[in-house]
Scaffold this active site. Structure first.
Site, PDB file in Angstrom:
ATOM      1  N   LYS A  13       0.827  -1.214   0.000  1.00 25.17           N
ATOM      2  CA  LYS A  13       0.000   0.000   0.000  1.00 25.17           C
ATOM      3  C   LYS A  13       0.864   1.268   0.000  1.00 25.17           C
ATOM      4  O   LYS A  13       0.660   2.164  -0.815  1.00 25.17           O
ATOM      5  CB  LYS A  13      -0.942   0.009   1.216  1.00 25.17           C
ATOM      6  CG  LYS A  13      -1.890  -1.192   1.255  1.00 25.17           C
ATOM      7  CD  LYS A  13      -2.848  -1.138   2.442  1.00 25.17           C
ATOM      8  CE  LYS A  13      -2.172  -1.186   3.797  1.00 25.17           C
ATOM      9  NZ  LYS A  13      -1.413  -2.430   4.096  1.00 25.17           N
ATOM     10  N   ARG A  88      -9.659   0.632   9.224  1.00 20.89           N
ATOM     11  CA  ARG A  88      -9.156  -0.707   9.496  1.00 20.89           C
ATOM     12  C   ARG A  88     -10.153  -1.538  10.300  1.00 20.89           C
ATOM     13  O   ARG A  88      -9.882  -2.700  10.606  1.00 20.89           O
ATOM     14  CB  ARG A  88      -7.873  -0.581  10.316  1.00 20.89           C
ATOM     15  CG  ARG A  88      -6.600  -0.966   9.559  1.00 20.89           C
ATOM     16  CD  ARG A  88      -5.478  -0.761  10.550  1.00 20.89           C
ATOM     17  NE  ARG A  88      -4.243  -1.389  10.214  1.00 20.89           N
ATOM     18  CZ  ARG A  88      -3.232  -0.770   9.603  1.00 20.89           C
ATOM     19  NH1 ARG A  88      -3.355   0.444   9.171  1.00 20.89           N
ATOM     20  NH2 ARG A  88      -2.090  -1.404   9.419  1.00 20.89           N
ATOM     21  N   ARG A 127      11.490  -5.411   4.980  1.00 23.94           N
ATOM     22  CA  ARG A 127      11.219  -3.987   4.732  1.00 23.94           C
ATOM     23  C   ARG A 127      12.195  -3.102   5.507  1.00 23.94           C
ATOM     24  O   ARG A 127      12.516  -3.368   6.658  1.00 23.94           O
ATOM     25  CB  ARG A 127       9.785  -3.653   5.165  1.00 23.94           C
ATOM     26  CG  ARG A 127       9.495  -2.155   5.148  1.00 23.94           C
ATOM     27  CD  ARG A 127       8.023  -1.834   5.111  1.00 23.94           C
ATOM     28  NE  ARG A 127       7.296  -2.277   6.277  1.00 23.94           N
ATOM     29  CZ  ARG A 127       5.960  -2.193   6.388  1.00 23.94           C
ATOM     30  NH1 ARG A 127       5.229  -1.723   5.400  1.00 23.94           N
ATOM     31  NH2 ARG A 127       5.376  -2.616   7.485  1.00 23.94           N
ATOM     32  N   ARG A 160      11.387  -1.232  11.120  1.00 23.12           N
ATOM     33  CA  ARG A 160      10.335  -0.890  12.076  1.00 23.12           C
ATOM     34  C   ARG A 160      10.280  -1.915  13.211  1.00 23.12           C
ATOM     35  O   ARG A 160      10.475  -3.102  12.991  1.00 23.12           O
ATOM     36  CB  ARG A 160       8.971  -0.856  11.354  1.00 23.12           C
ATOM     37  CG  ARG A 160       8.700   0.462  10.662  1.00 23.12           C
ATOM     38  CD  ARG A 160       7.494   0.415   9.761  1.00 23.12           C
ATOM     39  NE  ARG A 160       6.310  -0.217  10.320  1.00 23.12           N
ATOM     40  CZ  ARG A 160       5.127  -0.240   9.721  1.00 23.12           C
ATOM     41  NH1 ARG A 160       4.960   0.355   8.544  1.00 23.12           N
ATOM     42  NH2 ARG A 160       4.097  -0.837  10.281  1.00 23.12           N
ATOM     43  N   ARG A 171       0.091  -9.208  13.430  1.00 22.37           N
ATOM     44  CA  ARG A 171      -0.583  -8.193  12.606  1.00 22.37           C
ATOM     45  C   ARG A 171      -1.423  -8.839  11.507  1.00 22.37           C
ATOM     46  O   ARG A 171      -2.503  -8.350  11.173  1.00 22.37           O
ATOM     47  CB  ARG A 171       0.441  -7.239  11.999  1.00 22.37           C
ATOM     48  CG  ARG A 171       0.954  -6.229  13.021  1.00 22.37           C
ATOM     49  CD  ARG A 171       2.300  -5.651  12.641  1.00 22.37           C
ATOM     50  NE  ARG A 171       2.267  -4.888  11.422  1.00 22.37           N
ATOM     51  CZ  ARG A 171       3.323  -4.713  10.614  1.00 22.37           C
ATOM     52  NH1 ARG A 171       4.477  -5.280  10.910  1.00 22.37           N
ATOM     53  NH2 ARG A 171       3.206  -3.989   9.547  1.00 22.37           N
TER      54      ARG A 171
HETATM   55  P1  ADP Z   1       2.154  -1.876   3.237  1.00 22.57           P
HETATM   56  O1  ADP Z   1       2.147  -0.366   3.222  1.00 22.57           O
HETATM   57  O2  ADP Z   1       0.949  -2.450   2.554  1.00 22.57           O
HETATM   58  O3  ADP Z   1       2.379  -2.459   4.586  1.00 22.57           O
HETATM   59  P2  ADP Z   1       4.710  -1.588   1.813  1.00 22.57           P
HETATM   60  O4  ADP Z   1       4.391  -0.744   0.634  1.00 22.57           O
HETATM   61  O5  ADP Z   1       5.451  -0.978   2.920  1.00 22.57           O
HETATM   62  O6  ADP Z   1       3.384  -2.321   2.345  1.00 22.57           O
HETATM   63  O7  ADP Z   1       5.521  -2.850   1.260  1.00 22.57           O
HETATM   64  C1  ADP Z   1       6.038  -3.838   2.150  1.00 22.57           C
HETATM   65  C2  ADP Z   1       7.451  -4.227   1.686  1.00 22.57           C
HETATM   66  O8  ADP Z   1       7.369  -4.939   0.448  1.00 22.57           O
HETATM   67  C3  ADP Z   1       8.372  -3.038   1.420  1.00 22.57           C
HETATM   68  O9  ADP Z   1       9.669  -3.406   1.841  1.00 22.57           O
HETATM   69  C4  ADP Z   1       8.306  -2.840  -0.103  1.00 22.57           C
HETATM   70  O10 ADP Z   1       9.522  -2.315  -0.613  1.00 22.57           O
HETATM   71  C5  ADP Z   1       8.059  -4.256  -0.595  1.00 22.57           C
HETATM   72  N1  ADP Z   1       7.152  -4.312  -1.765  1.00 22.57           N
HETATM   73  C6  ADP Z   1       6.085  -3.519  -2.029  1.00 22.57           C
HETATM   74  N2  ADP Z   1       5.449  -3.908  -3.169  1.00 22.57           N
HETATM   75  C7  ADP Z   1       6.139  -4.985  -3.624  1.00 22.57           C
HETATM   76  C8  ADP Z   1       5.978  -5.843  -4.788  1.00 22.57           C
HETATM   77  N3  ADP Z   1       4.984  -5.668  -5.650  1.00 22.57           N
HETATM   78  N4  ADP Z   1       6.870  -6.847  -4.923  1.00 22.57           N
HETATM   79  C9  ADP Z   1       7.875  -7.031  -4.028  1.00 22.57           C
HETATM   80  N5  ADP Z   1       8.083  -6.265  -2.929  1.00 22.57           N
HETATM   81  C10 ADP Z   1       7.225  -5.252  -2.733  1.00 22.57           C
HETATM   82  P1  ADP Z   2       1.066  -1.813   7.804  1.00 24.43           P
HETATM   83  O1  ADP Z   2       2.413  -1.939   7.228  1.00 24.43           O
HETATM   84  O2  ADP Z   2       0.676  -2.887   8.747  1.00 24.43           O
HETATM   85  O3  ADP Z   2       0.009  -1.544   6.786  1.00 24.43           O
HETATM   86  P2  ADP Z   2       0.728   0.802   9.137  1.00 24.43           P
HETATM   87  O4  ADP Z   2       1.923   1.659   9.031  1.00 24.43           O
HETATM   88  O5  ADP Z   2      -0.458   1.128   8.319  1.00 24.43           O
HETATM   89  O6  ADP Z   2       1.247  -0.656   8.874  1.00 24.43           O
HETATM   90  O7  ADP Z   2       0.267   0.705  10.653  1.00 24.43           O
HETATM   91  C1  ADP Z   2       1.171   0.439  11.691  1.00 24.43           C
HETATM   92  C2  ADP Z   2       0.416   0.300  13.014  1.00 24.43           C
HETATM   93  O8  ADP Z   2      -0.242   1.541  13.316  1.00 24.43           O
HETATM   94  C3  ADP Z   2      -0.695  -0.740  13.022  1.00 24.43           C
HETATM   95  O9  ADP Z   2      -0.222  -2.037  13.308  1.00 24.43           O
HETATM   96  C4  ADP Z   2      -1.603  -0.187  14.140  1.00 24.43           C
HETATM   97  O10 ADP Z   2      -1.056  -0.453  15.427  1.00 24.43           O
HETATM   98  C5  ADP Z   2      -1.511   1.311  13.929  1.00 24.43           C
HETATM   99  N1  ADP Z   2      -2.565   1.795  13.003  1.00 24.43           N
HETATM  100  C6  ADP Z   2      -2.381   2.360  11.789  1.00 24.43           C
HETATM  101  N2  ADP Z   2      -3.567   2.679  11.229  1.00 24.43           N
HETATM  102  C7  ADP Z   2      -4.521   2.300  12.115  1.00 24.43           C
HETATM  103  C8  ADP Z   2      -5.944   2.335  12.112  1.00 24.43           C
HETATM  104  N3  ADP Z   2      -6.633   2.832  11.077  1.00 24.43           N
HETATM  105  N4  ADP Z   2      -6.596   1.847  13.201  1.00 24.43           N
HETATM  106  C9  ADP Z   2      -5.924   1.359  14.256  1.00 24.43           C
HETATM  107  N5  ADP Z   2      -4.590   1.279  14.312  1.00 24.43           N
HETATM  108  C10 ADP Z   2      -3.879   1.743  13.261  1.00 24.43           C
END
Ligand code: ADP
Ligand code: ADP
Ligand code: ZN
Length: 215
Positions: A13, A88, A127, A160, A171
């Site tokens: 995302k 969420r 990541r 992280r 998670r």
């Molecule tokens: P989210 O925001 O949904 O938690 P991220 O965008 O942070 O996910 O992506 C999670 C990890 O996977 C990051 O280290 C990113 O660089 C990697 N990543 C994202 N999209 C892809 C993809 N299509 N293929 C391989 N790795 C990816």
């Molecule tokens: P992810 O890579 O899991 O998509 P985020 O960066 O979106 O991670 O979220 C990290 C953490 O922040 C979550 O595990 C949760 O603890 C908190 N968080 C983020 N967005 C929300 C939400 N909309 N509601 C509740 N907790 C949230």
């Protein structure tokens, strides 16, 4: 215009959001980023959220809903916003529906990015994030040009606290129990567009682009 990114942790995302906001001129609203900043700065919000975040649990709805209400009122959101990581829970989605008329906008599309579980675990544990600008990297799939240094701003990359294997599993569990019900919620409103997140980063973006260009 309001677009929501929905999908499990690690689906990509944040990575896709970078390209979407750049190409469609949307404001980026990431509750995860806002919460991490609050934790780092040890604000009252950060102190309340830190433990839940470190354990891989959600932060209580009432705190998150306040963050989003304030954020969507900021002027850069008037041109349209991309929500990443919110809502969420179904309660958060109901809040959003109630708040939107005040903000004067509606949801245009919910992009559901789905990825297989083994791949999610590999993506999350590999990541790395820039400590200055928040840009995302991956040790294997998206390495920076110079080890541990952000391509965009030269900042240090870090892992992280919640990207350890144990917390990642928690998670993913939390996502299934608390967030997956949102798929049905938005399907019933006819808002879901499915994106196959198993492709490479460009392959995922191509699908998103074709959805957004046809809205
Ligand atoms: P989210 O925001 O949904 O938690 P991220 O965008 O942070 O996910 O992506 C999670 C990890 O996977 C990051 O280290 C990113 O660089 C990697 N990543 C994202 N999209 C892809 C993809 N299509 N293929 C391989 N790795 C990816
Ligand atoms: P992810 O890579 O899991 O998509 P985020 O960066 O979106 O991670 O979220 C990290 C953490 O922040 C979550 O595990 C949760 O603890 C908190 N968080 C983020 N967005 C929300 C939400 N909309 N509601 C509740 N907790 C949230
Ligand atoms: Zn950076």
């Amino acid at each position: 215009m309001l677009i929501i990114l929905l999908g499990p942790p690690g689906a990509g995302k944040g990575t896709q959001a970078e390209s979407i906001v750049k190409n469609y001129g949307l404001a980026y609203v990431s509750t995860g980023d806002i919460l991490r900043k609050a934790v780092k700065e040890e604000t009252p919000l950060g102190c309340k959220a830190r433990e839940n975040m470190n354990q891989g649990q959600l932060v209580p709805d009432n705190l998150v809903v306040e963050i989003v209400r304030e954020r969507l009122m900021e002027p850069d959101c008037f041109k349209g916003a991309l929500l990443d990581g919110f809502p969420r829970t179904v309660d958060q989605a109901v809040f959003l529906d109630q708040a939107l008329p005040d903000i004067g906008t509606k949801i245009d599309s919910v992009l559901l990015i789905e990825v297989e579980e083994d791949e999610l675990i590999e993506r999350l544990t590999g990541r790395r994030v820039c400590s200055d600008c928040g840009a995302n990297y991956h040790l294997k799939f998206k390495p920076p040009k110079v080890r541990n240094v952000c391509d965009q701003c030269g900042g240090d990359l870090y892992q992280r606290d919640d990207d350890t294997l144990e917390t990642v599993k928690e998670r993913l569990d939390v996502y299934k129990k608390q967030t997956e019900p949102l798929i049905k919620f938005y399907q019933e409103k006819g808002l879901i567009s499915e994106v196959n997140g198993n492709k490479d980063i460009n392959g995922v973006y191509e699908q998103i682009k074709s959805i957004l260009d046809n809205l």
